[in-house]
Every structure is written in C-alpha cells, then in structure tokens.
Design a protein around this motif. Sequence first.
Motif, mmCIF file in Angstrom:
data_model
loop_
_atom_site.group_PDB
_atom_site.id
_atom_site.type_symbol
_atom_site.label_atom_id
_atom_site.label_comp_id
_atom_site.label_asym_id
_atom_site.label_seq_id
_atom_site.Cartn_x
_atom_site.Cartn_y
_atom_site.Cartn_z
ATOM 1 N N TYR A 14 6.580 8.950 -18.607
ATOM 2 C CA TYR A 14 5.873 7.489 -17.961
ATOM 3 C C TYR A 14 7.071 6.387 -18.370
ATOM 4 N N ALA A 15 8.090 6.779 -18.868
ATOM 5 C CA ALA A 15 9.363 5.820 -19.252
ATOM 6 C C ALA A 15 9.400 4.686 -18.021
ATOM 7 N N GLY A 16 9.282 3.489 -18.475
ATOM 8 C CA GLY A 16 9.595 2.781 -17.086
ATOM 9 C C GLY A 16 8.680 2.031 -16.442
ATOM 10 N N VAL A 17 7.321 2.879 -16.737
ATOM 11 C CA VAL A 17 6.278 2.713 -15.819
ATOM 12 C C VAL A 17 5.415 1.340 -16.350
ATOM 13 N N TYR A 18 5.369 1.202 -17.806
ATOM 14 C CA TYR A 18 4.669 -0.174 -18.234
ATOM 15 C C TYR A 18 5.334 -1.082 -18.597
ATOM 16 N N PRO A 19 5.194 -2.569 -18.204
ATOM 17 C CA PRO A 19 6.037 -3.564 -18.744
ATOM 18 C C PRO A 19 5.959 -3.843 -20.221
ATOM 19 N N ALA A 20 7.090 -4.391 -20.697
ATOM 20 C CA ALA A 20 7.272 -4.341 -22.194
ATOM 21 C C ALA A 20 6.304 -5.204 -22.944
ATOM 22 N N GLY A 79 -4.057 22.068 -24.263
ATOM 23 C CA GLY A 79 -3.850 21.762 -22.504
ATOM 24 C C GLY A 79 -2.965 20.333 -22.456
ATOM 25 N N THR A 80 -3.131 19.958 -21.493
ATOM 26 C CA THR A 80 -2.087 18.691 -21.204
ATOM 27 C C THR A 80 -2.779 17.380 -21.763
ATOM 28 N N SER A 81 -2.082 16.691 -22.527
ATOM 29 C CA SER A 81 -2.559 15.364 -23.092
ATOM 30 C C SER A 81 -1.700 14.202 -22.485
ATOM 31 N N GLY A 82 -2.397 13.698 -21.517
ATOM 32 C CA GLY A 82 -1.339 12.458 -21.013
ATOM 33 C C GLY A 82 -1.237 11.394 -22.144
ATOM 34 N N ALA A 83 -1.978 11.319 -22.864
ATOM 35 C CA ALA A 83 -1.798 10.176 -24.000
ATOM 36 C C ALA A 83 -0.856 10.528 -25.012
ATOM 37 N N LEU A 84 -0.610 11.815 -25.184
ATOM 38 C CA LEU A 84 0.893 12.407 -26.142
ATOM 39 C C LEU A 84 1.751 12.077 -25.257
ATOM 40 N N ILE A 85 1.903 12.215 -23.778
ATOM 41 C CA ILE A 85 3.032 12.251 -23.063
ATOM 42 C C ILE A 85 3.558 10.701 -22.875
ATOM 43 N N LEU A 86 2.498 9.809 -22.779
ATOM 44 C CA LEU A 86 2.624 8.456 -22.662
ATOM 45 C C LEU A 86 3.319 7.964 -23.975
ATOM 46 N N ALA A 87 2.863 8.416 -25.187
ATOM 47 C CA ALA A 87 3.392 7.885 -26.435
ATOM 48 C C ALA A 87 4.859 8.416 -26.650
ATOM 49 N N LEU A 88 5.118 9.628 -26.223
ATOM 50 C CA LEU A 88 6.496 10.029 -26.223
ATOM 51 C C LEU A 88 7.356 9.281 -25.414
ATOM 52 N N SER A 89 7.012 9.110 -24.191
ATOM 53 C CA SER A 89 7.593 8.291 -23.201
ATOM 54 C C SER A 89 8.087 7.082 -23.591
ATOM 55 N N LEU A 90 7.399 6.329 -24.335
ATOM 56 C CA LEU A 90 7.297 5.183 -25.018
ATOM 57 C C LEU A 90 8.163 4.915 -26.224
#
Length: 339
Positions: free
Chosen positions: A168-174, A278-289
């Motif tokens: 999710y890197a770059g998906v959300y504004p700062a 399983g897959t955690s979108g919240a975890l991937i989001l945290a690491l992406s940010l």
Amino acid sequence: MELVSQTAHTVGARRGVTSFPPAITQNPYQRLLYSHLADLGFPLETAERLDVGWLVGARRDVAALHFHWPQAYYRHQGRCAFVATWIKLALFAARLLAARLLRYRVLWTVHQVYPHERGGRGTDRTAAVLLSYAAHALLVHDDCTAERVGAELPWAARKVALVPHGSYAGVYPAGRSRSEVRRELGLTDTAIVFLAFGHVRGYKDLDVLLDGFAAAGSAEIALVVAGLPLDGPSAQLVSERARSDPRIKPLLGFIPDEDVAELFCAADAAVVSRGDGGTSGALILALSLGTPAVVADVPGYLDLIRHGAAGWSFAAGDPQALGHVLDAAVADAYEFAAK
C-alpha cells in the motif's frame, strides 16, 4: 501474469472480470487489484446479481468470475435461516455449474478457507468444497493460507497459486504532522502509542488486545483503536474499556483515506492481535507505511515482520504475553529515541 494469459487464451475475445461480491471503491485492495488488471487489458465488469440469466447475458463481455468472500451467495439471515441457507447453497452450486458449462473461468481468492464468522451445520464447509471444485484456480496471498487449503481441501491443492499481497506504499496521502494528530487525540508527544487499525469485529481478538494492553506495565503508553465496527459486542467492548481507561482512544467509524497515513505516522507501532493467521491487510498496511507491528506468533505474520526485524511477536491468544511484548516494544522505542 500466467493466470491472465491462460484466461485470455481460453475465452478468446471475452476479457472482462467480474468480482463477487462487487468490488467496493473504498477498499484499496480491490481498487488497486482491478485497476492493474484493467491496465493488462482485463477490465472490471459489474454484476448486480449472480444467477443463470446474468451468466447467459454476460458471456459476450465477461471472461472470469472472481470470488473473494462467497458467503453472501449462500447464507440467509432472518426467519427460516437454516432451510433458506441450504436452498441458497443449492442454487449457488447450480450457478457454479452453469458458469463452468458456459466456459467462464472461475477464480477464488482464498482470504480464508472459511468465513471469520462461521455459519451453522456444515454450510461453510459445503460452500468451500463446491467452490474449490468449480474454481480453475485458488489464489492465496501467503504460504500459511496455501497450507490450510491443502489441509481442508486437499483435492484443490494442485490448483493453488501463491500471489503475494501487494504493498500500500504511496496509496494514502501523508496527512497532518505527528504532533498535530496526537494533540487532536489527546496524546502527548512522549507517549508510546499503539494502533489497532481495521474493521472492529470479533475475530480480531480485541479482548486479547485490550486485556494485553491492561497487563502492560509501562507507564506512558496509549492505544488507538480505529476502524468501522461491524459487530455490536466488539464495539461495545472497546467503548467500555475506553471509558474506564483514558489511555485507550476509540475512533469507531469509517476512516477516510486522508486520515489513514497520519494515524500510522502518529503511532509508534501497530498491533495485530488476531491469532487465526491468514492474510492481514492491516498488517500489510502498517508495514507499507513504515510502522513496525506487534503480531500474534502465527507463521504468516512472522514472515511479514521478518521474524522480528520489523516488529515483535507474542503467543497468540495470550493477553499476558501480549502485555510483556508491548513492554518490550516500549523499551525498544525509548532505546531508538536515545540513539
């Protein structure tokens, strides 16, 4: 790419992909997925329903039926739920058969083999069996889920394709500064802040999260629980704990895109307390940010935090263990700040 090429070869001029349930624009996972597929020449085609009439009419444009969370197509809520669910399940089976006869490609992204909130008397199991037989491919985002498919649906193991979850890197504004967000939440600049982000639901093990936070011995810590409540008891639990502990800051509602990155920026670490793997979108989001995470010690999560390089782990389901790990994360945060 291989699956895309196979679909193109099989269905010829038909190139559309339809998501079941329909893709939600607020969900960045689906938005990014179908945007990239469109770039490859496989546009998203919408469907108001899944029935034989639609399947017959959509053949000219749609090549693939892509299932994510199939329970909406066989579960019935309300009166006569047991009988109605089995009737809907039979109709679901008939529609899958019709899709195969009409030469659709059937794909199932297995976010989890069975729904988080399990149904009754074998319906979820039956639906998973039906869909696994009908699907040309079962897509998974991690080895842990692939192993579960192999254990629960062994005949489908040969059809499993591992497709790592995108960043999710770059998906959300700062968004706003760390200090400004903390002031709005009533948090000091020196507090060590943990963030539990995502839908507020029972399977997230929020009781473990809240009990673990209470068990932590560190003084100046805070917990932000941010996300849309999807079940009443979980939201009530968070609200009750927040009323009795001012260090807990509940943000119970939909979090707009412009607020997401700034929440992670304001936090020192994310917490993923669910222990079902399983897959955690919240975890991937945290690491992406760029936010380290405290996670339950299940294989998929340990892989994502690189076994401690990007976070900390605790024994799944154990609040005391979580409390100790939160204290360890606090100590690490102070150590990093001193360097």
